[in-house]
Every structure is written in structure tokens, then in C-alpha cells.
Design a protein around this motif. Structure first.
Motif, PDB file in Angstrom:
ATOM      1  N   GLY A 149       0.789  -1.223   0.000  1.00  0.00           N
ATOM      2  CA  GLY A 149       0.000   0.000   0.000  1.00  0.00           C
ATOM      3  C   GLY A 149       0.818   1.267   0.000  1.00  0.00           C
ATOM      4  N   SER A 174      -2.958   0.795  -6.119  1.00  0.00           N
ATOM      5  CA  SER A 174      -3.518   1.279  -7.392  1.00  0.00           C
ATOM      6  C   SER A 174      -2.752   2.480  -7.927  1.00  0.00           C
ATOM      7  N   ASP A 193      -9.268  -1.544  -3.635  1.00  0.00           N
ATOM      8  CA  ASP A 193      -8.843  -1.072  -2.316  1.00  0.00           C
ATOM      9  C   ASP A 193      -9.077  -2.182  -1.307  1.00  0.00           C
ATOM     10  N   SER A 197      -5.854   1.234  -0.790  1.00  0.00           N
ATOM     11  CA  SER A 197      -5.211   1.143  -2.100  1.00  0.00           C
ATOM     12  C   SER A 197      -5.875   1.955  -3.192  1.00  0.00           C
ATOM     13  N   VAL A 198      -7.024   2.574  -2.928  1.00  0.00           N
ATOM     14  CA  VAL A 198      -7.606   3.578  -3.817  1.00  0.00           C
ATOM     15  C   VAL A 198      -7.353   4.970  -3.253  1.00  0.00           C
ATOM     16  N   ARG A 211     -13.757   4.608  -2.244  1.00  0.00           N
ATOM     17  CA  ARG A 211     -13.894   3.203  -1.855  1.00  0.00           C
ATOM     18  C   ARG A 211     -15.336   3.009  -1.397  1.00  0.00           C
ATOM     19  N   THR A 427      -0.975   5.905   3.865  1.00  0.00           N
ATOM     20  CA  THR A 427      -2.230   6.462   4.360  1.00  0.00           C
ATOM     21  C   THR A 427      -2.148   6.567   5.880  1.00  0.00           C
ATOM     22  N   ALA A 430      -6.517   4.296   7.004  1.00  0.00           N
ATOM     23  CA  ALA A 430      -7.336   3.592   6.021  1.00  0.00           C
ATOM     24  C   ALA A 430      -8.116   2.446   6.641  1.00  0.00           C
ATOM     25  N   SER A 434     -11.448   0.239   5.575  1.00  0.00           N
ATOM     26  CA  SER A 434     -11.227  -1.078   4.990  1.00  0.00           C
ATOM     27  C   SER A 434     -11.480  -2.208   5.969  1.00  0.00           C
TER      28      SER A 434
END
Length: 492
Positions: A149, A174, A193, A197-198, A211, A427, A430, A434
Motif C-alpha cells: 500500500g 492502485s 482497495d 489502495s484507492v 472506496r 495512508t 485507512a 477497509s
């Protein structure tokens, strides 16, 4: 006042207008007969050819070009001339992360062994976007098997560079999707994600990333990392673009954009989480500037949109770490093997048509410790994964119950507590999204030391429209849009 209805786009000022055009801009240009889909598609393909692999530190955002892209664009132009429009994306090219099946191009998940792996199906998200008139232009580079990530490196395409400073990381997984949009290779892209990951790559490219709530968007046809956390989401230039695009990804089943348009942010309550700033491990001066910019944006949000702000001390770093737990990543190998076994596909001649994860990691960008840990994981179901899944479900309930009990609609917090660096671009929190299945939207708010920073808006699971409505308000109070520099820029 709803910013999705009232915000006017400023005049593009970048080196290239292709680094500024939104989906809405291109739709208007085609409606007014100023550009055709073929001209738009050729322009993007030309930029990819000229810039993606150029220079001492290439961007490396794109993996494969769809050889039928021009033919599809011509077909959409013919339909337009005949008075037939398939939908809001008619003639609009988009980029697909290379772990998402799109018939006509390989689905590699960033792995060299899958360079010739060609599923014969579209993932449902791609099928819906094509049905709305969209054109698959190319696939985007990614962290191999979506694992990392903080950077995007694969054994098939190498490392994706940050367009704001090619010496820095683009984030992951991403990173190729975000850099493709920032570089003007496409107006919008699909990413996935699993844990930031987005939203992470989006913030480090100065873009908007969404996301959606877990299970709101089909994961079929997507090479998995962890089905417990994987979500497909768009990366684009405006909240409007990604909200409309996300609706179309689901065939309009959720109507997020329409509902967000009808939501008055003044009727919502938010909490501003500042503890993610404590996670910064970079330059103290940069972190202080980021904090000041975020504070000022939140103050403008209250001033301009009358959104009610309240404190939520219960949601501290310990709560996020101990209650909002991840999947344990115990399902990666088994999930990848099941995908490869069940997905109809063909390989180039002489290549095993049913490879396994063990076959593929003989050549890999994954670190050896990760490979060995995944290979050693017990087949599913297993006790460790069941326990991790139970903790995740409990964390999701705990977050929803806390927000409901305190009457809080959204959380606002820094997407990253530090700017991108050469070795990482991460991040801040996150896992809030997530690890619980909650929707989150990253919005750029400015730059620090020439690098973009942003805020994330997160709502309770299933409340995507609230997150989008407040994200649009954040976008509207930002003084100047974040603009990507010219291709190949490196800060001195």
C-alpha cells in the motif's frame, strides 16, 4: 446548498488540457461535436506512447493497451451519429487496474507469469461500464497481487513513479490507475482497495478516490487479495465524476450520485479526527503545514456549509487499532488459486492455462517473507481466518453503533499524515474504512512542499451518499484545485 449541484469547474490551466479534462468535460465536448470519441481515444493513446516510458524515471503507469480501443471508439461515434447513445459514458475511455478482468487485454495482477493470461470475460464492473458506453483503453500497473500500500511495484512493469516528483512513490496498490489519470492518459480509472489502495494513490496524485461500502460493488472477475476487504472503486478528478462512475459500475442499483445531490450537508454532523497526524514519521515542518491546511479546510467546511461538528473521543487510535481489525490476510493464496481455477481464460501458447499462486511466485516483486507466509497458510476455511473474520464483523458493528449512538454521519481525517517520499507514500487511517466495510472518499485539499495532500470522508457502512455529499462540500471549499505538473517533473 449542495456542492454537487452548485460547484462550477474552473478553467484548465495545466500544461496539457488532457491532464484537466473530466468525464463531464469530454461528454460535453462530444455532445457539442467539438471532439469525437476516436479523437479522444487517439489523444490518450498518443500521450501514453509518448510519456509513460520516457525519461530517466519513467511513470510506468500502463501495462497493456486494448488493441480494439480505436475500433470501439469508432463504433461509439457511429452510434452517436445514428442518434443512439448507450449511456452517460458513451465514447468515454477509462483505464482498468490490471487485476480486473476486461476481455481483450491480459489480467496480470502485476505478476510476470500472468503476462499472457487472458480471461474471456469482463468483470461485472467492466461489463456495466461498457454497457453505459465506456471504452476500455488500457490496464494500469499495480503492486503485485495488490499487496503493498505504500508503493506500486510489479514484476511485469516495474515501479510506478509519482507524477508530482518522479523520485517519489506513487503509493499503492492502485498507483498505476492514479498516475494514469494525473498524467492525462485517461479521465478516470478503476482501482481496487483492500486497505487504502484507492484513497492512498489518489491523494498522492492530487485526485479524488472512492472506496464504496464492501459488497456494494461486485468483486467477481477481480483477482483477489482478501475477499474480506477487497473493494473496486474509481479514481478521478472530481467528486461528481467518481460518484456518477460508481453508480454506473453497479448498473445504477445504488443511485449514490442522485442521493448525494439531494443531501444537504447542513443536515449532517461530522467528527474531525486529528490523531492520524500522530502517525507521521517524515519532516516535522511538512506535517505541521499539512495539519494547518487540513484544519483550515475543516473550518471552511463548517463556515460555508453549516455542517455541525462534534467531538468523538471514543474513536481514538487505540479503538482503531484494537477494535477495527483487518482480515489477517490469511485468505490471499487460497483466494488467488480459486480465482485462477474458476475463471475462463486462455494463455499464450506453451503456458500453463491453470497456474497456481505457487507457480507464479517463482518470479515476483513480492518480498520473500510475504510469499512464504502466504504459501504456509492453511487452506480455507481455517480457524485463524474464521477468528479474524469474526473480529472484523465485530469491529464493523462497533463503528456503526458508535456513530449511531452519537448521531454522527461522517468522519473526516487526513488521508495521509505525510507527503509522498522516495521510499513510501502511505495512508493515515485507512483501516477505519477497509477493516469495517465503510465507504470513504479522498478529496485533495492542496499541496505541501509541492506534493498533494487530502482529507478522507468516511460514513457508516451503507451510507455512501453521505460520504459523497460531504466530500463534494470539502471539494467546494478548497481554494484552488490541485494540478498535476508536466510529465517527468522532479522537484529540485
Amino acid at each position: 446548498m449542495n456542492p454537487l449541484l452548485s460547484r462550477q469547474k474552473s478553467t484548465p490551466v495545466e500544461i496539457s488540457p488532457w491532464q484537466s479534462y473530466t468525464v463531464a468535460d469530454l461528454r460535453r465536448l462530444m455532445d457539442e461535436r467539438e471532439l469525437t470519441s476516436e479523437q479522444i481515444t487517439r489523444a490518450y493513446l498518443d500521450r501514453i506512447q509518448r510519456y509513460d516510458s520516457a525519461g530517466p524515471r519513467p511513470l510506468n503507469a500502463i501495462v497493456d493497451i486494448d488493441p480494439a480501443a480505436i475500433d470501439h471508439a469508432r463504433a461509439r461515434d457511429h452510434e452517436r451519429r445514428s442518434g443512439r447513445l448507450r449511456g452517460p459514458l458513451h465514447g468515454i475511455p477509462f483505464v482498468v487496474k490490471t487485476n480486473i478482468c476486461a476481455a481483450g487485454v491480459p489480467t496480470t495482477a502485476g505478476n510476470h507469469g500472468l503476462a499472457g493470461y487472458r480471461p474471456s470475460i469482463d468483470a461485472p464492473v467492466v461489463r456495466e461500464l461498457r454497457a453505459a458506453g465506456g471504452i476500455v483503453l488500457a490496464t494500469a500497473n499495480m503492486s503485485e497481487f495488490a499487496w503493498h500500500g505504500t508503493f506500486t511495484t510489479s514484476s511485469i512493469r516495474g515501479t510506478t513513479a509519482n507524477i508530482f516528483d518522479t523520485a517519489c512513490s506513487a503509493g499503492g496498490s492502485s498507483g498505476g490507475s492514479s498516475v494514469a489519470v494525473a498524467a492525462g492518459f485517461a479521465p478516470i480509472a478503476l482501482g481496487t482497495d483492500s486497505c487504502g489502495s484507492v484513497v492512498g494513490p489518489a491523494v498522492h496524485a492530487g485526485l479524488v478516490g472512492f472506496r464504496p461500502s464492501s459488497a456494494a460493488v461486485s468483486r467477481d472477475g477481480v483477482v483477489p487479495l482478501s475477499p474480506a476487504q477487497d473493494v473496486v472503486g474509481p479514481i478521478g478528478r472530481t467528486v461528481r465524476d467518481i460518484a456518477e462512475f460508481a453508480d454506473l459500475m453497479t448498473g445504477g442499483r445504488h443511485s449514490w450520485f442522485t442521493t448525494a445531490q439531494a443531501t444537504d450537508p447542513a443536515n449532517l454532523t461530522f467528527t474531525y479526527l486529528t490523531w492520524p497526524f500522530d502517525t507521521a514519521d517524515g519532516c516535522a515542518e511538512d506535517s505541521a503545514q499539512l495539519r494547518a491546511l487540513a484544519d483550515a479546510t475543516v473550518a471552511a467546511l463548517v463556515r460555508d456549509f453549516r455542517i455541525h461538528r462534534t467531538e468523538l473521543p471514543e474513536l481514538d487510535a487505540d479503538f482503531a487499532r484494537d477494535i477495527l481489525t483487518d482480515s489477517g490476510w490469511t485468505d490471499a493464496r487460497t483466494s488467488i488459486d480459486l480465482f485462477l481455477a474458476r475463471t475462463p481464460a486462455r494463455h499464450e501458447p506453451g503456458v500453463d492455462t491453470r497456474p497456481t499462486f505457487a507457480d507464479l511466485v517463482s518470479t515476483t516483486a513480492l518480498d520473500r517473507a510475504t510469499v512464504e507466509r502466504w504459501l504456509a497458510a492453511d487452506p480455507l476455511p481455517n480457524a485463524a481466518h474464521d477468528a479474524a473474520s469474526a473480529r472484523q464483523r465485530a469491529g464493523s458493528r462497533a463503528l456503526t453503533d458508535l456513530l449511531t449512538r452519537r448521531g454522527i454521519d461522517v468522519l473526516v481525517y487526513p488521508t495521509a499524515a505525510d507527503i509522498a517520499r522516495p521510499d513510501r507514500a502511505g495512508t493515515a487511517a485507512a483501516g477505519i474504512s477497509s477493516n469495517t466495510g465503510a465507504p470513504s472518499v479522498q478529496v485533495p485539499i492542496g499541496t505541501v512542499n509541492g506534493m498533494p495532500v487530502g482529507l478522507t470522508v468516511t460514513a457508516a457502512p451503507g451510507r455512501d451518499s453521505r460520504a459523497l455529499a460531504v466530500a463534494a462540500a470539502v471539494e467546494a471549499v478548497v481554494a484552488e484545485p490541485v494540478r498535476a505538473p508536466g510529465i517527468g517533473h522532479t522537484r529540485s
